[in-house]
Motif scaffolding. Structure first.
Motif, PDB file in Angstrom:
ATOM      1  N   ASN A 199       0.997  -1.202  -0.009  1.00  0.00           N
ATOM      2  CA  ASN A 199      -0.076  -0.139  -0.034  1.00  0.00           C
ATOM      3  C   ASN A 199       0.830   1.220  -0.010  1.00  0.00           C
ATOM      4  OD1 ASN A 199      -2.461  -1.404  -0.108  1.00  0.00           O
ATOM      5  ND2 ASN A 199      -2.669  -1.518   2.096  1.00  0.00           N
ATOM      6  N   ILE A 200       1.844   1.346   0.687  1.00  0.00           N
ATOM      7  CA  ILE A 200       2.915   2.433   0.939  1.00  0.00           C
ATOM      8  C   ILE A 200       3.533   2.845  -0.480  1.00  0.00           C
ATOM      9  CG2 ILE A 200       4.940   3.388   1.928  1.00  0.00           C
ATOM     10  CD1 ILE A 200       3.994   2.039   4.478  1.00  0.00           C
ATOM     11  N   LEU A 201       4.087   1.601  -0.955  1.00  0.00           N
ATOM     12  CA  LEU A 201       4.612   1.585  -2.322  1.00  0.00           C
ATOM     13  C   LEU A 201       3.645   2.059  -3.334  1.00  0.00           C
ATOM     14  CD1 LEU A 201       6.975  -1.558  -2.224  1.00  0.00           C
ATOM     15  CD2 LEU A 201       7.635   0.768  -1.858  1.00  0.00           C
ATOM     16  N   SER A 202       2.618   1.279  -3.295  1.00  0.00           N
ATOM     17  CA  SER A 202       1.534   1.887  -4.415  1.00  0.00           C
ATOM     18  C   SER A 202       1.182   3.169  -4.389  1.00  0.00           C
ATOM     19  CB  SER A 202       0.242   0.963  -4.238  1.00  0.00           C
ATOM     20  OG  SER A 202      -0.826   1.433  -4.627  1.00  0.00           O
TER      21      SER A 202
ATOM     22  N   ASN B  77       2.868   5.792  -3.202  1.00  0.00           N
ATOM     23  CA  ASN B  77       4.157   6.403  -3.397  1.00  0.00           C
ATOM     24  C   ASN B  77       4.067   6.698  -4.983  1.00  0.00           C
ATOM     25  OD1 ASN B  77       4.814   7.489  -0.782  1.00  0.00           O
ATOM     26  ND2 ASN B  77       6.144   5.908  -0.687  1.00  0.00           N
ATOM     27  N   HIS B  78       3.823   5.541  -5.489  1.00  0.00           N
ATOM     28  CA  HIS B  78       3.829   5.553  -6.877  1.00  0.00           C
ATOM     29  C   HIS B  78       2.790   6.357  -7.693  1.00  0.00           C
ATOM     30  CE1 HIS B  78       4.312   3.787 -11.087  1.00  0.00           C
ATOM     31  NE2 HIS B  78       3.234   3.665 -11.052  1.00  0.00           N
ATOM     32  N   LYS B  79       1.618   6.310  -6.999  1.00  0.00           N
ATOM     33  CA  LYS B  79       0.638   7.152  -7.779  1.00  0.00           C
ATOM     34  C   LYS B  79       1.008   8.730  -7.547  1.00  0.00           C
ATOM     35  CE  LYS B  79      -3.150   3.866  -6.583  1.00  0.00           C
ATOM     36  NZ  LYS B  79      -4.248   3.429  -5.817  1.00  0.00           N
ATOM     37  N   LYS B  80       1.573   8.791  -6.212  1.00  0.00           N
ATOM     38  CA  LYS B  80       1.840  10.399  -6.005  1.00  0.00           C
ATOM     39  C   LYS B  80       2.845  10.905  -7.151  1.00  0.00           C
ATOM     40  CE  LYS B  80       1.068  10.610  -1.010  1.00  0.00           C
ATOM     41  NZ  LYS B  80       1.681  10.624   0.077  1.00  0.00           N
ATOM     42  N   ASN B  81       3.826  10.031  -7.494  1.00  0.00           N
ATOM     43  CA  ASN B  81       4.871  10.318  -8.302  1.00  0.00           C
ATOM     44  C   ASN B  81       4.558  10.366  -9.855  1.00  0.00           C
ATOM     45  OD1 ASN B  81       7.039  10.540  -6.255  1.00  0.00           O
ATOM     46  ND2 ASN B  81       7.602   8.462  -6.247  1.00  0.00           N
ATOM     47  N   THR B  82       3.649   9.593 -10.309  1.00  0.00           N
ATOM     48  CA  THR B  82       2.906   9.857 -11.462  1.00  0.00           C
ATOM     49  C   THR B  82       1.972  10.882 -12.049  1.00  0.00           C
ATOM     50  OG1 THR B  82       1.482   8.005 -11.039  1.00  0.00           O
ATOM     51  CG2 THR B  82       3.536   7.228 -11.889  1.00  0.00           C
ATOM     52  N   ASN B  83       1.479  11.449 -10.992  1.00  0.00           N
ATOM     53  CA  ASN B  83       0.374  12.561 -10.919  1.00  0.00           C
ATOM     54  C   ASN B  83       1.133  13.818 -11.315  1.00  0.00           C
ATOM     55  OD1 ASN B  83      -1.758  10.859 -10.774  1.00  0.00           O
ATOM     56  ND2 ASN B  83      -1.783  11.121  -8.582  1.00  0.00           N
TER      57      ASN B  83
END
Length: 163
Positions: A152-155, A157-163
């Protein structure tokens, strides 16, 4: 040696939502003596493993070892100490070691010679986590929870970085 000390612990901060700026008990002389003792135990091959008790306290130190090795534990808390303090104190100069039954007497003799305080916590189990004869689940349950939380944490963070 377990201490009645929850200063600066994650437990107080997260569970009780109180930030206590005081540091956990730490004594450099005890820390040096502890590490000399552990070195002696290692040289004499009297222990199977050693894991320091730090962030999260005894419970998380034991849980981390259990998750890595796929084992569990059955421990008993001291009657003179609150269970939460025993499990979550982050005070220094403490290491959990495992000793085989065959080396137990040699271990105790060595520790008595060193004059360093120690106590028997309990024993390793196949997978169950027991404290004071109560079950706290199985390593597999905690493993799944930890794995899900990390995903969940990695997912996120990934969403934040791709937005």
């Amino acid at each position: 040696e377990s201490r009645n000390d929850l200063n600066g612990s994650e437990y107080i901060d997260i569970i009780h939502n109180k930030h206590i700026p005081a540091l956990p008990v730490f004594d450099i002389k005890s820390e040096v003596k502890l590490h000399k003792t552990i070195r002696g135990l290692t040289e004499k091959k009297l222990i199977m493993s050693a894991n320091n008790i730090g962030k999260g306290g005894l419970f998380f130190s034991l849980l981390k070892s259990a998750l890595i090795q796929g084992f569990g534990f059955d421990i008993t808390s001291p009657a003179e100490m609150r269970l939460d303090t025993f499990l979550f104190s982050e005070s220094g100069s403490r290491i959990v070691v495992t000793v085989t039954i065959e080396r137990e007497t040699e271990f105790i003799d060595f520790m008595m010679q060193q004059g360093f305080p120690f106590s028997a916590l309990g024993h390793v189990t196949k997978e169950e986590l027991r404290i004071d004869d109560l079950s706290y689940g199985y390593t597999g349950d905690y493993y799944e929870s930890c794995f899900s939380a990390i995903n969940n944490i990695l997912s996120n963070n990934h969403k934040k970085n791709t937005n």
